[in-house]
Write an enzyme that holds these catalytic residues in place. Sequence first.
Site, mmCIF file in Angstrom:
data_model
loop_
_atom_site.group_PDB
_atom_site.id
_atom_site.type_symbol
_atom_site.label_atom_id
_atom_site.label_comp_id
_atom_site.label_asym_id
_atom_site.label_seq_id
_atom_site.Cartn_x
_atom_site.Cartn_y
_atom_site.Cartn_z
ATOM 1 N N SER A 94 3.689 13.359 39.281
ATOM 2 C CA SER A 94 5.105 13.201 38.951
ATOM 3 C C SER A 94 5.353 12.003 38.030
ATOM 4 O O SER A 94 4.913 11.998 36.892
ATOM 5 C CB SER A 94 5.904 13.099 40.246
ATOM 6 N N ASP A 237 10.661 13.058 33.928
ATOM 7 C CA ASP A 237 9.459 12.420 34.466
ATOM 8 C C ASP A 237 8.247 13.309 34.129
ATOM 9 O O ASP A 237 8.383 14.325 33.445
ATOM 10 C CB ASP A 237 9.604 12.166 35.971
ATOM 11 N N ASP A 239 6.374 15.506 35.574
ATOM 12 C CA ASP A 239 6.315 16.933 35.897
ATOM 13 C C ASP A 239 7.660 17.617 35.699
ATOM 14 O O ASP A 239 7.839 18.781 36.072
ATOM 15 C CB ASP A 239 5.774 17.162 37.317
ATOM 16 N N ASP A 241 10.649 17.545 36.923
ATOM 17 C CA ASP A 241 11.594 18.030 37.927
ATOM 18 C C ASP A 241 12.808 17.109 38.028
ATOM 19 O O ASP A 241 13.717 17.361 38.811
ATOM 20 C CB ASP A 241 10.938 18.254 39.300
HETATM 21 MG MG MG Z 1 8.699 14.585 39.504
#
Ligand code: MG
Length: 452
Positions: A94, A237, A239, A241
């Site tokens: 992440s 960020d 990844d 999300d």
């Molecule tokens: Mg994330």
Amino acid sequence: MKIFGSSGVRGVAIDDLSPEFVLRIAKAAGTVWEADRVAIARDTRTTGEVFRDAAAAGLATVGCDVDHLGVVPTPAVGHHCAEYGTPCVLVTASHNPPEFNGIKLIGSDGVELSVDALSTIEDHVLDESFAETDWRGAGSSRRIDGVADAYVESVVDAVDRPAIADADLTVAVDPGHGAGSITNPEVFRRLGCAVRTVNAQPDGHFPGRLPEPIPEHLADLSRLVRTTDADLGIAHDGDADRAVFVDETGTYIEGDASLAALAADALSTGDVAVSAVNVSKRLVDVCADVGADLELTPIGATNIITRVRELEAAGRRVPIAGEGNGGVFFPDYRLSRDGAYIAARFLELLVDGAAASEVVEPYAAYHNVRSAIPYDSETERDRLLAAAEEYAGEVDAELDTTDGYRLDYDDGWVLVRPSGTEPKIRVYAEARSSARANELADDVLDALADAR
Ligand code: MG
């Protein structure tokens, strides 16, 4: 839980988080899921292939066939899993720095596993209780193409594309070399925006900026907004999300302010919003204004997801949930965070001609301070927490111990808690003036420093 924290498993790749350990997690997940087929995906990190291969070996050993989804953002994994009913071992750290990696487990409904489900898998890891097969039963693997495209399509279909396209918006996008580089500029193009990008090449060395979308890392994006006269800057960020924003002047919008603006748009009377114990008064005020309830959980996405599920099972409507770090859930869309969708919902707030700065202006009345004290040992950590408890007992404030020590005063609050991912005690404070917010944080920091 001993293995899975509030955001899965994380560590410095190979040193702290070994491929052998990931192999065991994959064996345990494959054993518990009893699925014929399990997906594996990863973000852009340089060690992604190491852990992908370890996870694939673990899954094949317990008889699961593996679908390799490649490098895709976490929300694209969620979309794929829900679409095909396939669970996934996702290799991502992440927002952590480049040397980290980690594992998130996504269920066949496309949602991160609940605390209980993770706990079952954890037991299998610790007991080494794996449904291993022999050479006849070993799983095979195949590559699945088109996961990113299908996801882009799904986000574009989920929002008011005609309204966004008619607004002729220019957006500046900074995916921070993460997995969002592959999909998100395309999402905004397909929504009819003029798209300018920075740090939009997938690169696990993160040469342009680190994966965490905090103000210190977003100077490039602010500059891009100003030089291209963009209506909004969007950063993700590693990844993708989460989504955070800078306004049309290049000024960073606090995550608590964008969450409040999105909540004001999403909530109706009688709804529930879910957030964590570091919730801003901005969201508290929005909920009070519209007559919605606010439920608070310990910090971390897993806790929020678990609470939303409980509330929905009890018949409550939960149109929005999340924290002030850019991680916002819209459970009617999906019970997982989706950076592109969060940003598209924010673009919907701009379609009537309001500037981004005007959209968040009603939520500018509070100031936040975030600080931390690092510790070197468990003993020192315990001593710091004991000092926090003593401090909480001495001051004239309302105490909440859902996660650490939150002290509510008439004119602000302060929260002290150990970080879930790093050896630090974190201190958060909020008040109507930055002087008071600093004072609240400094008083606690002084008490902790004395104890050390
Ligand atoms: Mg994330």
